[in-house]
Design a protein around this motif. Structure first.
Motif, PDB file in Angstrom:
ATOM      1  N   THR A  92      29.230   9.835 -34.459  1.00  0.00           N
ATOM      2  CA  THR A  92      28.423  11.050 -34.388  1.00  0.00           C
ATOM      3  C   THR A  92      26.962  10.682 -34.177  1.00  0.00           C
ATOM      4  O   THR A  92      26.425   9.836 -34.902  1.00  0.00           O
ATOM      5  N   TYR A  93      26.341  11.335 -33.207  1.00  0.00           N
ATOM      6  CA  TYR A  93      24.930  11.111 -32.923  1.00  0.00           C
ATOM      7  C   TYR A  93      24.258  12.450 -32.635  1.00  0.00           C
ATOM      8  O   TYR A  93      24.924  13.442 -32.339  1.00  0.00           O
ATOM      9  N   PHE A  94      22.935  12.452 -32.707  1.00  0.00           N
ATOM     10  CA  PHE A  94      22.162  13.680 -32.547  1.00  0.00           C
ATOM     11  C   PHE A  94      21.167  13.511 -31.413  1.00  0.00           C
ATOM     12  O   PHE A  94      20.329  12.605 -31.431  1.00  0.00           O
ATOM     13  N   ALA A  95      21.259  14.399 -30.432  1.00  0.00           N
ATOM     14  CA  ALA A  95      20.358  14.385 -29.289  1.00  0.00           C
ATOM     15  C   ALA A  95      19.071  15.146 -29.617  1.00  0.00           C
ATOM     16  O   ALA A  95      19.035  15.947 -30.562  1.00  0.00           O
ATOM     17  N   PRO A  96      18.011  14.927 -28.846  1.00  0.00           N
ATOM     18  CA  PRO A  96      16.744  15.627 -29.135  1.00  0.00           C
ATOM     19  C   PRO A  96      16.850  17.139 -29.004  1.00  0.00           C
ATOM     20  O   PRO A  96      16.232  17.875 -29.772  1.00  0.00           O
ATOM     21  N   THR A  97      17.616  17.643 -28.031  1.00  0.00           N
ATOM     22  CA  THR A  97      17.748  19.081 -27.796  1.00  0.00           C
ATOM     23  C   THR A  97      19.199  19.398 -27.450  1.00  0.00           C
ATOM     24  O   THR A  97      19.961  18.504 -27.048  1.00  0.00           O
ATOM     25  N   PRO A  98      19.613  20.669 -27.571  1.00  0.00           N
ATOM     26  CA  PRO A  98      20.962  21.036 -27.135  1.00  0.00           C
ATOM     27  C   PRO A  98      21.193  20.762 -25.654  1.00  0.00           C
ATOM     28  O   PRO A  98      22.304  20.390 -25.251  1.00  0.00           O
ATOM     29  N   GLU A  99      20.158  20.955 -24.830  1.00  0.00           N
ATOM     30  CA  GLU A  99      20.312  20.687 -23.402  1.00  0.00           C
ATOM     31  C   GLU A  99      20.536  19.195 -23.138  1.00  0.00           C
ATOM     32  O   GLU A  99      21.358  18.823 -22.290  1.00  0.00           O
ATOM     33  N   ALA A 100      19.801  18.357 -23.870  1.00  0.00           N
ATOM     34  CA  ALA A 100      20.010  16.912 -23.718  1.00  0.00           C
ATOM     35  C   ALA A 100      21.397  16.505 -24.185  1.00  0.00           C
ATOM     36  O   ALA A 100      22.025  15.616 -23.594  1.00  0.00           O
ATOM     37  N   CYS A 101      21.893  17.142 -25.236  1.00  0.00           N
ATOM     38  CA  CYS A 101      23.234  16.834 -25.734  1.00  0.00           C
ATOM     39  C   CYS A 101      24.294  17.254 -24.722  1.00  0.00           C
ATOM     40  O   CYS A 101      25.282  16.533 -24.501  1.00  0.00           O
ATOM     41  N   LYS A 102      24.112  18.409 -24.112  1.00  0.00           N
ATOM     42  CA  LYS A 102      25.069  18.847 -23.091  1.00  0.00           C
ATOM     43  C   LYS A 102      25.055  17.906 -21.893  1.00  0.00           C
ATOM     44  O   LYS A 102      26.116  17.591 -21.327  1.00  0.00           O
ATOM     45  N   HIS A 103      23.864  17.454 -21.503  1.00  0.00           N
ATOM     46  CA  HIS A 103      23.770  16.497 -20.388  1.00  0.00           C
ATOM     47  C   HIS A 103      24.456  15.188 -20.746  1.00  0.00           C
ATOM     48  O   HIS A 103      25.156  14.592 -19.915  1.00  0.00           O
TER      49      HIS A 103
END
Length: 548
Positions: free
Chosen positions: A271-282
């Protein structure tokens, strides 16, 4: 929000757009596209311009106004994907790194991959040990200037070329020594081929890093390579999962999950956390596309999970393991060569990967099918030994993995204060020059001075404030969107109810509504006059048409 709606309405009135694509040699290709042109049309134009046949390893990257990078989807309209106003600026980049770049059939394809790896080396994405870095730089030098000539190449000639984000005089001397003594007689094509073979053996080959944080809040870089999923922290690769071990990729908001089955039925979840939801979707989208490209035979083997587009914020389809059996398997430019390679030098046989692709129903994104069998069994010797160690951990370099420009969009349109501060927080300097100044006399990974700590703390507060304001704006927009949708649905239901009550439909609950005083008042005071008005206008329009 209003400006984007206005820009969209202005774009809809234009029939043609100007589009500029920056190629791997830093030249630009400009063309005019129709308003409804899809990404495939633009990509085919570029491939024709470059005489590129093995096109399926490449893609077109662009950046939205929020500084989020995207890959252009070939099945969608270009104008609908771009959130900015024309003219559009994009970049041609390697999207899927070939597992064995030296085995590519076309010289132009190998050269483009060579240019991409040079960029990766320059920006710190292709990080390696000092000894390997010296050899790679020497190959580039040989391909660029040929054999060493004392009359043309004075002392310190290698320092005129920028191979890495930063390097020492000792490394420059080692590069020049290798170039003078070990590479004499190599043609540019041979040097480039040797460069590809050497780069392919590195642990960071094919890494397009996505900055994230683990569950403990430590920074990490996630990436998808031809051989699997990797996680880089410090100067180590802390996780490596082969593609046949990855069972599912999932994201929810800013949270990214990787499900895997390893040896002896050992199941793990990262499990990791991206800076933004858009970055996570990318990040998730890059993952499923890479898994499909390197593992699945065709896109029909993708398990699709359908859901609503209105309020859904998570994964929409997953790739499952076990579906298919494993198969065996800008400082230096070469601008003129991209357009000067004649088509007659190419092989007669060409297997098009793009033919027969099926569109994914929910992602509206095509899943490439490989033309060459690169199975999981093809792993370079150094990488395979590290993978057999058990935990997937391996030392990748002498210094921490800290790509200088990987957190920047491609291309970089502007260097705002917000972008600069955010890059410092993610561990990347604002530019190569600033990195040199900040690292002068200080080894990478060493302790920062009090001034650096104070500036980083101030930057943290500023980024936190900006991030909090951004989250509030997104929440307000979500509430407004929900409110507008609710009002619209209520209005539609009201119109439907009026039509049903004024019709001749004989239903019990409609009869009860017709008998109420409120309905009779509405019927005689509003509905009947409005109906007569519409009938009068229709007769008037009909009379005009008859007279004509």
């Amino acid at each position: 929000m209003l400006s984007r709606l206005m820009s969209g309405s202005v774009r809809s009135l234009e029939r043609e757009f100007s589009c500029t694509v920056r190629l791997l040699d830093d030249t630009e290709y400009t063309c005019t596209i129709q308003r409804d042109a899809k990404g495939q049309y633009l990509f085919d134009l570029i491939c024709h311009h470059l005489n590129l046949l093995e096109k399926d390893y490449f893609g077109i990257r662009y950046v939205d106004p929020d500084k989020q990078r995207h890959w252009l989807e070939f099945t969608k309209s270009i104008s609908k994907q771009m959130k900015s106003q024309p003219p559009f600026t994009m970049c041609l980049r390697v999207k899927f790194y070939p597992p064995d770049p030296a085995a590519l059939k076309e010289e132009i394809t190998r050269y483009l991959v060579f240019l991409q790896l040079k960029r990766d080396l320059y920006h710190g994405r292709l990080l390696c040990k000092t000894s390997d870095a010296a050899i790679l730089a020497a190959y580039i030098l040989q391909a660029e200037i040929g054999d060493y000539d004392p009359g043309k190449h004075p002392e310190g000639y290698s320092s005129k070329f920028q191979f890495f984000p930063k390097h020492s005089e000792k490394l420059e001397r080692r590069i020049a020594e290798i170039h003078k003594t070990e590479l004499i007689g190599q043609t540019p094509e041979t040097s480039e081929l040797n460069f590809l073979q050497k780069a392919q053996m590195l642990e960071t080959y094919g890494v397009d890093p996505h900055p994230c944080k683990d569950v403990s809040g430590n920074p990490a870089f996630l990436a998808f390579t031809p051989f699997g999923f990797v996680v880089l922290q410090g100067n180590k690769r802390v996780h490596f999962l082969k593609w046949n071990e990855v069972t599912k990729l999932k994201f929810e908001g800013k949270t990214f999950h990787v499900y895997a089955n390893q040896k002896e039925d050992k199941k793990i979840i990262l499990t990791y956390f991206a800076p933004t939801p858009e970055a996570c979707k990318h990040l998730w989208k890059c993952g499923v596309e890479n898994q499909a490209f390197y593992k699945l035979e065709k896109s029909s083997q993708v398990r699709t999970v359908s859901s609503s587009n209105l309020f859904f914020k998570g994964s929409r389809f997953r790739y499952r393991a076990g579906l298919v059996p494993s198969r065996s398997c800008p400082s230096i430019t070469h601008g003129p060569r991209l357009s000067s390679v004649p088509r007659t030098r190419r092989r007669a046989v060409h297997i098009s990967i793009m033919e027969g692709l099926e569109s994914l129903r929910d992602s509206a994104h095509s899943t490439p099918v490989r033309s060459v069998s690169h199975g999981e069994s093809f792993i370079p010797r150094s990488r395979s030994h590290a993978a057999e160690a058990g935990d997937g951990s391996a030392v990748i370099a002498d210094e921490s993995y800290n790509p200088s420009d990987s957190v920047l969009p491609t291309p970089v349109a502007e260097h705002s204060l917000e972008l600069a501060v955010s890059r410092q927080i993610n561990g990347a300097p604002c530019s190569i020059e600033e990195e040199k100044e900040s690292e002068a006399g200080t080894p990478m990974g060493g302790e920062l001075g009090e001034l650096g700590a104070d500036s980083r703390a101030a930057g943290s507060l500023q980024v936190a404030a900006l991030s909090e304001a951004e989250q509030v704006n997104k929440f307000v927009l979500s509430v407004l969107r929900l409110l507008l949708v609710t009002i619209g649905l209520l209005f539609v239901l009201l119109l439907l109810l009026i039509v049903l009550t004024e019709s001749d439909l004989d239903v019990a609950f409609l009869r009860d509504i017709r008998q109420t005083p409120e309905f009779e008042q509405f019927h005689y005071e509003y509905f009947c006059p409005l109906r007569r008005w519409f009938a009068c206008k229709l007769r008037w329009v009909g009379g005009l048409l008859i007279n004509k």
